[in-house]
Design an enzyme around this catalytic site. Structure first.
Site, PDB file in Angstrom:
ATOM      1  CB  ALA A  85     -13.434-120.495  37.502  1.00 11.60           C
ATOM      2  CD  GLU A 121     -27.105-121.203  36.866  1.00 11.72           C
ATOM      3  OE1 GLU A 121     -28.058-120.765  37.453  1.00 11.72           O
ATOM      4  OE2 GLU A 121     -26.879-120.682  35.933  1.00 11.72           O
ATOM      5  CG  HIS A 128     -19.805-118.944  41.555  1.00 13.26           C
ATOM      6  ND1 HIS A 128     -19.064-119.847  40.651  1.00 13.26           N
ATOM      7  CD2 HIS A 128     -18.805-118.804  42.740  1.00 13.26           C
ATOM      8  CE1 HIS A 128     -17.839-120.257  41.320  1.00 13.26           C
ATOM      9  NE2 HIS A 128     -17.807-119.722  42.596  1.00 13.26           N
ATOM     10  CG  LEU A 147     -22.877-126.709  38.928  1.00 13.97           C
ATOM     11  CD1 LEU A 147     -23.801-125.444  38.834  1.00 13.97           C
ATOM     12  CD2 LEU A 147     -22.082-126.736  37.680  1.00 13.97           C
ATOM     13  NE  ARG A 193      -9.487-127.833  43.184  1.00 12.00           N
ATOM     14  CZ  ARG A 193      -9.865-126.638  44.059  1.00 12.00           C
ATOM     15  NH1 ARG A 193     -11.174-126.438  44.537  1.00 12.00           N
ATOM     16  NH2 ARG A 193      -8.912-125.901  44.561  1.00 12.00           N
TER      17      ARG A 193
END
Length: 296
Positions: free
Chosen positions: A43, A46, A48, A195, A198
């Site tokens: 999922a 940004e 990540h 961010l 969830r």
């Protein structure tokens, strides 16, 4: 950029060889480069992306693991509904220049009769660990397994999960794991919400309430003494507890960044203001790093 996608040990070894990483980690003999790992549960957002970009700065090649780890979810947590967006995740990895994605099934990581794991110790039972018993045991177990399988030189984790980052650093030190652990700054949405995968669970009303987390941290960081920091942050959270829907606070803690024990009133230097709360059906965490100065 083409991404090599692998799902098991043999494919992973072949991929390392294809990237010129068939030597021992950190060894450049024979032209082998260095490898940075970004462990994720998928999922990708940004936040990540920022981890992958930092990983590219720290090593010649970047691997991203995508694995929703069942060991770190409690019996009443959201493992079954945790977002799984693998095709979109691959697009993110390709766009950010990751050369390798390791996406194993659960039975590739854990034996059916698994008996041995990593204990997070006392540090895993406080702050976040007090509300999620066994969570950090599951995190450290899977991270150590990923380190052993992928064999990175560097691993990049987000500062948003500050206690997780501290626990991984402690595990690496305690167990002499030959991996450099790098922390990356928290990435926030334009309204200030940290961010998180969830965040997609939040309704518009939930989100309005959830913004109290980042507001509380901002108010806390305006001060330099522990009691003033906590008082200012609690004032924001107390107001959010009366909102519709209400914010249900799990904890607000001012802790030492290395041990996650509460700081004393005379603490000087770096500290972390950590918060966790539930809004609607969604539990969120956030934190801010600040420096406590001497009383004048």
């Amino acid at each position: 950029m083409d991404v090599i996608v692998v799902a098991d040990r043999s494919e992973l070894l072949a991929a390392r060889a294809a990237l010129g990483l068939d030597g021992a980690p950190g060894r450049r003999a024979g032209g082998a480069g260095t490898l940075a790992l970004v462990p994720t549960m998928g999922a990708l957002h940004e936040g990540h992306r920022s981890l992958i970009r930092l990983a590219r700065e720290r090593a010649d090649h970047v691997a991203v693991s995508v694995f929703v780890n069942p060991l770190q979810f409690g019996p009443h947590e959201d493992f079954s509904r945790y977002p799984r967006t693998f095709d979109a995740d691959l697009e993110v990895c390709a766009a950010e220049g990751a050369g390798l994605v390791f996406a194993p099934a659960a039975d590739e990581i854990y034996l059916p009769d698994r008996q041995v794991g990593v204990s997070a110790g006392q540090m895993g039972t406080i702050v976040e660990g007090a509300f999620r018993p066994g969570h950090f045991d599951g995190v450290l177990t899977v991270v150590l397994k990923l380190f052993n399988l992928v064999r990175p030189d560097v691993a990049v984790f987000g500062q948003k999960d500050a206690q997780q980052l501290a626990m991984i650093r402690r595990m690496v030190a305690d167990l002499n794991v030959p991996v450099e652990v790098v922390g990356a700054p928290t990435v926030r949405e334009p309204d200030g919400l940290a961010l998180s995968s969830r965040n997609r669970y939040l309704s518009p009303a939930d989100r309005a309430t959830a913004l109290a987390l980042s507001r509380a941290l901002r108010e806390g960081t305006r001060h330099t003494r522990p009691k003033d920091i906590l008082h200012a942050a609690h004032a924001v959270l107390d107001e959010a507890a009366r909102a519709d829907p209400p914010l249900l606070l799990d904890y607000l803690s001012l802790v030492d960044p290395a041990t996650f024990t509460a700081v004393a009133e005379d603490h000087r230097g770096e500290a972390i203001l950590a918060v966790a709360a539930k809004v609607g059906t969604t539990r969120l965490i956030d934190n801010a790093v600040l420096t406590l100065s001497p009383v004048m």
